[in-house]
Design a protein around this motif. Structure first.
Motif, PDB file in Angstrom:
ATOM      1  N   LEU A 117      -3.015-103.808 -45.202  1.00 38.56           N
ATOM      2  CA  LEU A 117      -2.687-105.093 -45.229  1.00 38.56           C
ATOM      3  C   LEU A 117      -1.293-105.588 -44.731  1.00 38.56           C
ATOM      4  O   LEU A 117      -0.320-105.152 -45.301  1.00 38.56           O
ATOM      5  N   ASP A 118      -1.320-106.336 -43.702  1.00 40.78           N
ATOM      6  CA  ASP A 118       0.091-106.730 -43.216  1.00 40.78           C
ATOM      7  C   ASP A 118       0.382-107.876 -43.916  1.00 40.78           C
ATOM      8  O   ASP A 118      -0.284-108.681 -44.422  1.00 40.78           O
ATOM      9  N   ARG A 119       1.868-107.991 -44.319  1.00 43.39           N
ATOM     10  CA  ARG A 119       2.296-108.944 -44.965  1.00 43.39           C
ATOM     11  C   ARG A 119       2.369-110.394 -44.294  1.00 43.39           C
ATOM     12  O   ARG A 119       1.916-111.435 -44.768  1.00 43.39           O
ATOM     13  N   GLY A 120       2.665-110.137 -43.077  1.00 42.91           N
ATOM     14  CA  GLY A 120       2.935-111.369 -42.377  1.00 42.91           C
ATOM     15  C   GLY A 120       1.626-111.720 -41.391  1.00 42.91           C
ATOM     16  O   GLY A 120       1.417-111.204 -40.431  1.00 42.91           O
ATOM     17  N   LEU A 121       0.804-113.072 -42.101  1.00 39.46           N
ATOM     18  CA  LEU A 121      -0.257-113.354 -41.269  1.00 39.46           C
ATOM     19  C   LEU A 121      -0.070-114.803 -41.174  1.00 39.46           C
ATOM     20  O   LEU A 121       0.507-115.495 -41.722  1.00 39.46           O
TER      21      LEU A 121
ATOM     22  N   THR B   6       7.110 -99.898 -44.152  1.00 37.53           N
ATOM     23  CA  THR B   6       7.891-100.514 -43.667  1.00 37.53           C
ATOM     24  C   THR B   6       7.742-100.487 -42.074  1.00 37.53           C
ATOM     25  O   THR B   6       7.383 -99.504 -41.524  1.00 37.53           O
ATOM     26  N   LYS B   7       7.379-101.363 -41.189  1.00 35.81           N
ATOM     27  CA  LYS B   7       7.416-101.428 -39.822  1.00 35.81           C
ATOM     28  C   LYS B   7       8.505-101.328 -39.133  1.00 35.81           C
ATOM     29  O   LYS B   7       9.571-101.867 -39.579  1.00 35.81           O
ATOM     30  N   PRO B   8       8.950-100.478 -38.254  1.00 35.72           N
ATOM     31  CA  PRO B   8       7.745 -99.913 -37.588  1.00 35.72           C
ATOM     32  C   PRO B   8       7.756 -98.467 -38.452  1.00 35.72           C
ATOM     33  O   PRO B   8       8.573 -97.919 -38.880  1.00 35.72           O
TER      34      PRO B   8
ATOM     35  N   VAL C 148      -5.957-105.386 -41.754  1.00 37.39           N
ATOM     36  CA  VAL C 148      -5.580-106.624 -41.499  1.00 37.39           C
ATOM     37  C   VAL C 148      -4.443-107.138 -40.740  1.00 37.39           C
ATOM     38  O   VAL C 148      -3.151-106.621 -41.482  1.00 37.39           O
ATOM     39  N   GLU C 149      -4.413-107.382 -39.810  1.00 34.93           N
ATOM     40  CA  GLU C 149      -2.960-107.484 -38.841  1.00 34.93           C
ATOM     41  C   GLU C 149      -3.249-108.386 -37.650  1.00 34.93           C
ATOM     42  O   GLU C 149      -4.369-108.527 -37.231  1.00 34.93           O
ATOM     43  N   ASP C 150      -2.402-109.273 -37.506  1.00 30.34           N
ATOM     44  CA  ASP C 150      -2.300-110.260 -36.498  1.00 30.34           C
ATOM     45  C   ASP C 150      -1.731-109.905 -35.224  1.00 30.34           C
ATOM     46  O   ASP C 150      -1.964-110.558 -33.986  1.00 30.34           O
ATOM     47  N   ASP C 151      -1.042-108.948 -34.971  1.00 31.93           N
ATOM     48  CA  ASP C 151      -0.075-108.377 -33.869  1.00 31.93           C
ATOM     49  C   ASP C 151      -1.182-107.559 -33.259  1.00 31.93           C
ATOM     50  O   ASP C 151      -1.312-106.017 -33.858  1.00 31.93           O
TER      51      ASP C 151
HETATM   52 CA    CA Z   1       1.739-109.642 -38.725  1.00 30.18          CA
END
Ligand code: CA
Length: 227
Positions: free
Chosen positions: A50-54, A100-102, A6-9
């Motif tokens: 699951l990415d937090r920022g969606l 944590t990304k990256p 789950v990621e929008d990037d």
């Molecule tokens: Ca994102």
């Protein structure tokens, strides 16, 4: 083995998807929170990244919605921020691990493997030989203890003490009860063996982590919970 990413990037999607496919995983991608909730609820995945920022929901909300509908699939949460509070709220929302990304792909892979092993089987059901509070796992068969991807070495007494707490999450245990159950004798008012062992155990399972699990209940004893 199917993984829901789950990621929008798009760059991260490409990077993770390519790597996981090369490792033999089937990867499905959701780019919004609502899509993730719908796909995740089908329970067809062995792990959810699951990415937090969606763009629509926050990853935390996605996690909470999935857990509230009984989805037990292991969830590895990703965030761009390195704030300690983020990690704590991520684990409280029902995520099993947090990164944590990256990040290096190798680390992502290692964490996914741990999550899959932990759950055993392919139906996403929890392994009942294992006790789990937040990201702390105790395996009664292998006597292995982990927090996140880190293995923790415990002595037999420390293990017995931890197991006692994890079998009764949220319950306050008195020193007397702990002494009787773990050491097999009733309280000697002159001994502080329980406090000494609690301190040792905390050093191993809590000190290096933001979310503290073993709590002192002043005047009563100790308890383990996630609050
Ligand atoms: Ca994102």
């Amino acid at each position: 083995m199917r993984i829901l990413l789950v990621e929008d990037d798009q760059r991260i999607v490409d990077f993770v998807q390519r790597g996981l496919k090369a490792e033999g995983y089937a990867v499905e991608v959701a780019r919004t929170g609502l899509e993730a909730v719908a796909l995740g609820a089908e329970g067809q995945f062995q792990t959810i990244i699951l990415d937090r920022g969606l763009p629509d929901l926050d990853g935390l909300q996605v996690c909470e919605r999935l857990r509230s509908t009984g989805v037990e699939t292991p969830i590895l949460m990703l965030t761009a921020r390195d704030a300690v509070q983020d990690k704590v709220t991520g684990l409280r929302s029902g995520a099993d691990d947090y990164m944590t990304k990256p990040f290096a792909f190798e680390e992502l892979l290692a964490r996914i493997e741990v999550l899959m092993r932990r759950r055993g089987g392919s139906d996403g059901k929890a392994d009942h030989r294992e006790l789990k509070i937040a990201d702390l796992i105790l395996n009664g068969e292998t006597h292995e203890v982990r927090r996140g991807a880190t293995t923790i070495e415990l002595t037999p007494k420390e293990f017995a003490l931890l197991e006692m707490f994890m079998r009764m999450p949220g319950k306050v245990l008195s020193r007397t009860r702990i002494l009787e159950q773990v050491w097999g004798y009733s309280a000697d008012p002159l001994t502080n063996v329980v406090d000494v062992y609690i301190r040792q155990l905390r050093r191993k399972i809590d000190d290096d982590y933001d979310l503290k699990l073993l709590k002192t209940v002043r005047g009563y004893g100790y308890k383990m919970d996630i609050s």
